[in-house]
Design a protein around this motif. Sequence first.
Motif, mmCIF file in Angstrom:
data_model
loop_
_atom_site.group_PDB
_atom_site.id
_atom_site.type_symbol
_atom_site.label_atom_id
_atom_site.label_comp_id
_atom_site.label_asym_id
_atom_site.label_seq_id
_atom_site.Cartn_x
_atom_site.Cartn_y
_atom_site.Cartn_z
ATOM 1 N N VAL A 90 3.029 -12.891 2.420
ATOM 2 C CA VAL A 90 4.025 -11.827 2.597
ATOM 3 C C VAL A 90 3.809 -10.719 1.565
ATOM 4 O O VAL A 90 3.866 -9.526 1.895
ATOM 5 C CB VAL A 90 5.451 -12.411 2.480
ATOM 6 N N ILE A 91 3.541 -11.109 0.315
ATOM 7 C CA ILE A 91 3.264 -10.115 -0.733
ATOM 8 C C ILE A 91 2.013 -9.322 -0.397
ATOM 9 O O ILE A 91 1.972 -8.087 -0.546
ATOM 10 C CB ILE A 91 3.118 -10.808 -2.098
ATOM 11 N N LEU A 92 0.984 -10.020 0.054
ATOM 12 C CA LEU A 92 -0.281 -9.355 0.399
ATOM 13 C C LEU A 92 -0.062 -8.317 1.496
ATOM 14 O O LEU A 92 -0.550 -7.187 1.402
ATOM 15 C CB LEU A 92 -1.300 -10.402 0.838
ATOM 16 N N ILE A 93 0.679 -8.695 2.535
ATOM 17 C CA ILE A 93 0.918 -7.766 3.650
ATOM 18 C C ILE A 93 1.831 -6.623 3.204
ATOM 19 O O ILE A 93 1.576 -5.448 3.508
ATOM 20 C CB ILE A 93 1.533 -8.519 4.846
ATOM 21 N N GLY A 94 2.907 -6.968 2.482
ATOM 22 C CA GLY A 94 3.876 -5.945 2.073
ATOM 23 C C GLY A 94 3.286 -4.904 1.149
ATOM 24 O O GLY A 94 3.515 -3.700 1.333
ATOM 25 N N ILE A 95 2.513 -5.339 0.164
ATOM 26 C CA ILE A 95 1.900 -4.387 -0.770
ATOM 27 C C ILE A 95 0.649 -3.762 -0.162
ATOM 28 O O ILE A 95 0.394 -2.561 -0.339
ATOM 29 C CB ILE A 95 1.577 -5.090 -2.105
ATOM 30 N N GLY A 96 -0.128 -4.564 0.561
ATOM 31 C CA GLY A 96 -1.357 -4.040 1.157
ATOM 32 C C GLY A 96 -1.094 -2.926 2.156
ATOM 33 O O GLY A 96 -1.832 -1.933 2.206
ATOM 34 N N PHE A 97 -0.035 -3.064 2.959
ATOM 35 C CA PHE A 97 0.289 -2.026 3.939
ATOM 36 C C PHE A 97 0.672 -0.722 3.242
ATOM 37 O O PHE A 97 0.248 0.363 3.655
ATOM 38 C CB PHE A 97 1.446 -2.507 4.832
ATOM 39 N N GLN A 98 1.458 -0.825 2.167
ATOM 40 C CA GLN A 98 1.860 0.382 1.453
ATOM 41 C C GLN A 98 0.686 1.023 0.715
ATOM 42 O O GLN A 98 0.597 2.250 0.608
ATOM 43 C CB GLN A 98 2.974 0.041 0.457
ATOM 44 N N THR A 99 -0.227 0.167 0.217
ATOM 45 C CA THR A 99 -1.388 0.684 -0.497
ATOM 46 C C THR A 99 -2.253 1.568 0.395
ATOM 47 O O THR A 99 -2.894 2.516 -0.080
ATOM 48 C CB THR A 99 -2.236 -0.484 -1.052
ATOM 49 N N ALA A 100 -2.263 1.281 1.689
ATOM 50 C CA ALA A 100 -3.070 2.063 2.616
ATOM 51 C C ALA A 100 -2.615 3.515 2.691
ATOM 52 O O ALA A 100 -3.415 4.409 3.011
ATOM 53 C CB ALA A 100 -3.024 1.434 4.013
ATOM 54 N N PHE A 101 -1.348 3.776 2.372
ATOM 55 C CA PHE A 101 -0.812 5.130 2.468
ATOM 56 C C PHE A 101 -0.550 5.761 1.104
ATOM 57 O O PHE A 101 -0.318 6.962 1.013
ATOM 58 C CB PHE A 101 0.491 5.121 3.284
ATOM 59 N N SER A 102 -0.551 4.951 0.065
ATOM 60 C CA SER A 102 -0.308 5.465 -1.277
ATOM 61 C C SER A 102 -1.540 6.198 -1.797
ATOM 62 O O SER A 102 -2.671 5.796 -1.555
ATOM 63 C CB SER A 102 0.056 4.322 -2.225
ATOM 64 N N GLN A 103 -1.324 7.281 -2.522
ATOM 65 C CA GLN A 103 -2.417 8.064 -3.102
ATOM 66 C C GLN A 103 -2.399 7.972 -4.624
ATOM 67 O O GLN A 103 -2.810 8.906 -5.310
ATOM 68 C CB GLN A 103 -2.293 9.524 -2.666
ATOM 69 N N SER A 104 -1.936 6.839 -5.146
ATOM 70 C CA SER A 104 -1.789 6.682 -6.596
ATOM 71 C C SER A 104 -2.926 5.853 -7.181
ATOM 72 O O SER A 104 -3.091 4.681 -6.832
ATOM 73 C CB SER A 104 -0.442 6.024 -6.919
ATOM 74 N N ILE A 105 -3.685 6.456 -8.059
ATOM 75 C CA ILE A 105 -4.746 5.725 -8.766
ATOM 76 C C ILE A 105 -4.126 4.685 -9.698
ATOM 77 O O ILE A 105 -4.612 3.544 -9.795
ATOM 78 C CB ILE A 105 -5.624 6.702 -9.566
ATOM 79 N N THR A 106 -3.032 5.068 -10.360
ATOM 80 C CA THR A 106 -2.364 4.165 -11.304
ATOM 81 C C THR A 106 -1.897 2.887 -10.616
ATOM 82 O O THR A 106 -2.104 1.776 -11.115
ATOM 83 C CB THR A 106 -1.164 4.866 -11.954
ATOM 84 N N LEU A 107 -1.273 3.029 -9.444
ATOM 85 C CA LEU A 107 -0.778 1.856 -8.724
ATOM 86 C C LEU A 107 -1.931 0.965 -8.259
ATOM 87 O O LEU A 107 -1.830 -0.263 -8.292
ATOM 88 C CB LEU A 107 0.072 2.289 -7.539
ATOM 89 N N ASN A 108 -3.007 1.587 -7.803
ATOM 90 C CA ASN A 108 -4.167 0.794 -7.391
ATOM 91 C C ASN A 108 -4.701 -0.047 -8.550
ATOM 92 O O ASN A 108 -5.041 -1.221 -8.375
ATOM 93 C CB ASN A 108 -5.277 1.709 -6.865
ATOM 94 N N ILE A 109 -4.762 0.557 -9.719
ATOM 95 C CA ILE A 109 -5.247 -0.167 -10.901
ATOM 96 C C ILE A 109 -4.286 -1.289 -11.278
ATOM 97 O O ILE A 109 -4.705 -2.403 -11.610
ATOM 98 C CB ILE A 109 -5.451 0.807 -12.079
ATOM 99 N N ILE A 110 -2.976 -1.007 -11.188
ATOM 100 C CA ILE A 110 -1.985 -2.030 -11.518
ATOM 101 C C ILE A 110 -2.099 -3.220 -10.566
ATOM 102 O O ILE A 110 -2.071 -4.389 -10.989
ATOM 103 C CB ILE A 110 -0.561 -1.432 -11.475
ATOM 104 N N VAL A 111 -2.231 -2.943 -9.270
ATOM 105 C CA VAL A 111 -2.373 -4.022 -8.282
ATOM 106 C C VAL A 111 -3.627 -4.848 -8.571
ATOM 107 O O VAL A 111 -3.602 -6.089 -8.534
ATOM 108 C CB VAL A 111 -2.430 -3.441 -6.857
ATOM 109 N N ALA A 112 -4.729 -4.162 -8.882
ATOM 110 C CA ALA A 112 -5.975 -4.863 -9.187
ATOM 111 C C ALA A 112 -5.833 -5.731 -10.435
ATOM 112 O O ALA A 112 -6.289 -6.885 -10.466
ATOM 113 C CB ALA A 112 -7.115 -3.860 -9.360
ATOM 114 N N VAL A 113 -5.192 -5.202 -11.457
ATOM 115 C CA VAL A 113 -5.022 -5.958 -12.709
ATOM 116 C C VAL A 113 -4.111 -7.165 -12.505
ATOM 117 O O VAL A 113 -4.405 -8.275 -12.993
ATOM 118 C CB VAL A 113 -4.465 -5.036 -13.816
ATOM 119 N N VAL A 114 -3.011 -6.976 -11.781
ATOM 120 C CA VAL A 114 -2.099 -8.096 -11.518
ATOM 121 C C VAL A 114 -2.803 -9.177 -10.706
ATOM 122 O O VAL A 114 -2.650 -10.371 -10.978
ATOM 123 C CB VAL A 114 -0.829 -7.595 -10.795
ATOM 124 N N GLY A 115 -3.578 -8.756 -9.697
ATOM 125 C CA GLY A 115 -4.341 -9.730 -8.914
ATOM 126 C C GLY A 115 -5.328 -10.497 -9.773
ATOM 127 O O GLY A 115 -5.483 -11.716 -9.641
#
Length: 222
Positions: free
Chosen positions: A11-36
């Motif tokens: 559920v987390i993967l789908i919920g965050i992954g779907f939003q990541t597809a539309f987000s244009q934030s480099i910071t958020l992408n890095i945060i998601v990668a680091v948390v993973g």
Amino acid sequence: MFKLNPTVLLVILIGIGFQTAFSQSITLNIIVAVVGLLYLLLQRVSGKVIVIMLLVAAPLAFGTWWSFIAFGTGDTHRIALVYASRLYAYLLLGAALTLTTHVKDLLISLHLHAKLSSTFTYGLLAAFNLLPRVRRQVQTIRYATSLRGITYHFWSPQLYFKAIVSALHWSDDLAMAMTSHGFTESFPRTQTATDPLPIWHWAVAIILIVGYAIVAWIIKPY
């Protein structure tokens, strides 16, 4: 050791992954990668596996970055970093599920908590359990044909045709075996598998997904 339930992880993967597809934030992408990455380390996933995974993805990330630099329009440097960092965000987000959860555990969890049908669940389990046998059959076919002076490469269609024919025979045997063990479609089954799902796991999923949405669409970091 802290480990989220497979259903919650999906559920987390789908919920965050779907939003990541539309987000244009480099910071958020890095945060998601680091948390993973941190989650993988907490689950004691082999460091060698993680390093190989990151190195294999490096040429893809570089190619994505360079394609926007060379052929993009507008703020190419920022967009290039967005898509390159997004690749690693998706990679580590997916690895947090696939490298820490066995297929059987995921399917059983979805069956118990997400009401995945028993026919679909046990059908997929049977297919995954047949994979080692399929690999052995492919090796046997290649060995048998080499004795006749014929070489089958991995791209040879004859190799996969013979493997598919063998798999069709196995599917009939599997169906008879499931019937003989009392499996009947649409009938209730006795559940022997257990998969604990504390309520706080759902709280973690909601906090992460809603928190990502607030940061991505309201705060909008770089």
